[in-house]
Write a protein that holds these residues in place. Structure first.
Motif, PDB file in Angstrom:
ATOM      1  N   ILE A 136       5.005   9.631  -8.462  1.00 14.76           N
ATOM      2  CA  ILE A 136       6.169   9.821  -9.337  1.00 14.76           C
ATOM      3  C   ILE A 136       5.683   9.990 -10.776  1.00 14.76           C
ATOM      4  O   ILE A 136       4.901   9.198 -11.271  1.00 14.76           O
ATOM      5  N   LYS A 137       6.173  11.015 -11.464  1.00 20.60           N
ATOM      6  CA  LYS A 137       5.692  11.347 -12.804  1.00 20.60           C
ATOM      7  C   LYS A 137       6.605  10.837 -13.920  1.00 20.60           C
ATOM      8  O   LYS A 137       6.447  11.221 -15.055  1.00 20.60           O
ATOM      9  N   ARG A 138       7.564  10.002 -13.616  1.00 16.97           N
ATOM     10  CA  ARG A 138       8.487   9.483 -14.631  1.00 16.97           C
ATOM     11  C   ARG A 138       8.545   7.964 -14.522  1.00 16.97           C
ATOM     12  O   ARG A 138       8.187   7.400 -13.495  1.00 16.97           O
ATOM     13  N   PRO A 139       9.007   7.298 -15.580  1.00 23.40           N
ATOM     14  CA  PRO A 139       9.159   5.843 -15.493  1.00 23.40           C
ATOM     15  C   PRO A 139      10.216   5.485 -14.425  1.00 23.40           C
ATOM     16  O   PRO A 139      11.225   6.163 -14.306  1.00 23.40           O
ATOM     17  N   ILE A 140       9.931   4.455 -13.682  1.00 22.13           N
ATOM     18  CA  ILE A 140      10.874   4.030 -12.655  1.00 22.13           C
ATOM     19  C   ILE A 140      11.036   2.520 -12.667  1.00 22.13           C
ATOM     20  O   ILE A 140      10.222   1.796 -13.225  1.00 22.13           O
ATOM     21  N   LYS A 141      12.091   2.085 -12.060  1.00 26.22           N
ATOM     22  CA  LYS A 141      12.302   0.667 -11.806  1.00 26.22           C
ATOM     23  C   LYS A 141      11.741   0.418 -10.408  1.00 26.22           C
ATOM     24  O   LYS A 141      12.254   0.952  -9.428  1.00 26.22           O
ATOM     25  N   ALA A 142      10.672  -0.309 -10.329  1.00 18.32           N
ATOM     26  CA  ALA A 142       9.979  -0.471  -9.043  1.00 18.32           C
ATOM     27  C   ALA A 142      10.492  -1.671  -8.263  1.00 18.32           C
ATOM     28  O   ALA A 142       9.757  -2.590  -7.952  1.00 18.32           O
ATOM     29  N   LYS A 179       0.833  -1.209   0.000  1.00 23.44           N
ATOM     30  CA  LYS A 179       0.000   0.000   0.000  1.00 23.44           C
ATOM     31  C   LYS A 179       0.867   1.259   0.000  1.00 23.44           C
ATOM     32  O   LYS A 179       0.622   2.190  -0.769  1.00 23.44           O
ATOM     33  N   GLU A 180       1.881   1.280   0.851  1.00 23.39           N
ATOM     34  CA  GLU A 180       2.768   2.437   0.935  1.00 23.39           C
ATOM     35  C   GLU A 180       3.543   2.624  -0.373  1.00 23.39           C
ATOM     36  O   GLU A 180       3.709   3.737  -0.864  1.00 23.39           O
ATOM     37  N   THR A 181       4.010   1.527  -0.959  1.00 27.69           N
ATOM     38  CA  THR A 181       4.767   1.588  -2.210  1.00 27.69           C
ATOM     39  C   THR A 181       3.897   2.111  -3.353  1.00 27.69           C
ATOM     40  O   THR A 181       4.335   2.957  -4.137  1.00 27.69           O
ATOM     41  N   ILE A 182       2.674   1.625  -3.448  1.00 26.25           N
ATOM     42  CA  ILE A 182       1.758   2.073  -4.505  1.00 26.25           C
ATOM     43  C   ILE A 182       1.499   3.571  -4.395  1.00 26.25           C
ATOM     44  O   ILE A 182       1.512   4.290  -5.394  1.00 26.25           O
ATOM     45  N   LYS A 183       1.305   4.062  -3.181  1.00 27.84           N
ATOM     46  CA  LYS A 183       1.098   5.507  -2.988  1.00 27.84           C
ATOM     47  C   LYS A 183       2.299   6.302  -3.500  1.00 27.84           C
ATOM     48  O   LYS A 183       2.136   7.332  -4.150  1.00 27.84           O
ATOM     49  N   LYS A 184       3.503   5.826  -3.229  1.00 28.05           N
ATOM     50  CA  LYS A 184       4.708   6.529  -3.682  1.00 28.05           C
ATOM     51  C   LYS A 184       4.848   6.468  -5.204  1.00 28.05           C
ATOM     52  O   LYS A 184       5.223   7.445  -5.831  1.00 28.05           O
ATOM     53  N   ILE A 185       4.560   5.320  -5.802  1.00 23.59           N
ATOM     54  CA  ILE A 185       4.677   5.168  -7.253  1.00 23.59           C
ATOM     55  C   ILE A 185       3.701   6.092  -7.972  1.00 23.59           C
ATOM     56  O   ILE A 185       4.042   6.706  -8.982  1.00 23.59           O
ATOM     57  N   ILE A 186       2.486   6.217  -7.457  1.00 25.37           N
ATOM     58  CA  ILE A 186       1.469   7.078  -8.070  1.00 25.37           C
ATOM     59  C   ILE A 186       1.944   8.528  -8.120  1.00 25.37           C
ATOM     60  O   ILE A 186       1.661   9.251  -9.090  1.00 25.37           O
TER      61      ILE A 186
END
Length: 126
Positions: free
Chosen positions: A45-51, A36-43
Motif C-alpha cells: 500500500i502506497k498511502r498512509p493507512i490505519k492498520a 506475516k500476511e498483514t505486513i506483506k499487504k501493508i508494504i
C-alpha cells in the motif's frame, strides 16, 4: 483457564457461572502467520493507512471448552453450571471492528487439536 484445568484433576465439584461467556481463541502459529500476511499487504500500500485488523479465531463459550476438554481427557470430572452468578463485565458476544486492510484469514488450528496435543505432552512428561 489454567486454574479450571487444575481443578478438573481434583475430586471436587467445580462451581461455574452460566458458561455462556464467549472467547475468541488463536494458536500462536496462526497469529504469526496473520502478522506475516498483514505486513506483506501493508508494504504494497502506497498511502498512509490505519492498520487495524480483526482476525477470525475460533469462538467458543466456556461451557463448550469445558465439554471439549472433558471429552479429550475421557474424564467425568464434576462441574455445576449456574452455581455462581455471571459478572457484569463478562463478554457474551464478540463484536468485529472495521479496518482499512482486508485480509481473508481465519485461524487454522482447532481448539480440540490443541487440547489433545496438550494432554499428550502432559502424559509424555510424567
Amino acid at each position: 483457564i489454567p486454574l479450571l484445568l487444575q481443578e478438573m484433576n481434583s475430586s471436587k465439584t467445580i462451581k461455574l457461572t452460566s458458561g455462556n461467556q464467549k472467547l475468541e481463541l488463536f494458536h500462536i502459529e496462526d497469529i504469526i502467520n496473520l502478522y506475516k500476511e498483514t505486513i506483506k499487504k501493508i508494504i504494497k500500500i502506497k498511502r498512509p493507512i490505519k492498520a487495524n485488523f480483526f482476525p477470525k479465531g475460533e469462538q467458543k463459550t466456556i461451557r463448550e471448552l469445558i465439554l471439549i476438554y472433558r471429552k479429550c481427557i475421557s474424564s467425568r470430572f464434576k462441574f455445576k453450571f449456574n452455581a455462581l452468578p455471571d459478572r457484569k463485565r463478562e463478554v457474551f458476544k464478540i463484536s468485529k471492528g472495521k479496518s482499512d486492510i482486508k485480509i481473508n484469514w481465519s485461524a487454522k488450528k482447532k481448539i480440540k487439536n490443541f487440547f489433545e496435543s496438550h494432554i499428550k505432552s502432559i502424559h509424555e512428561v510424567r
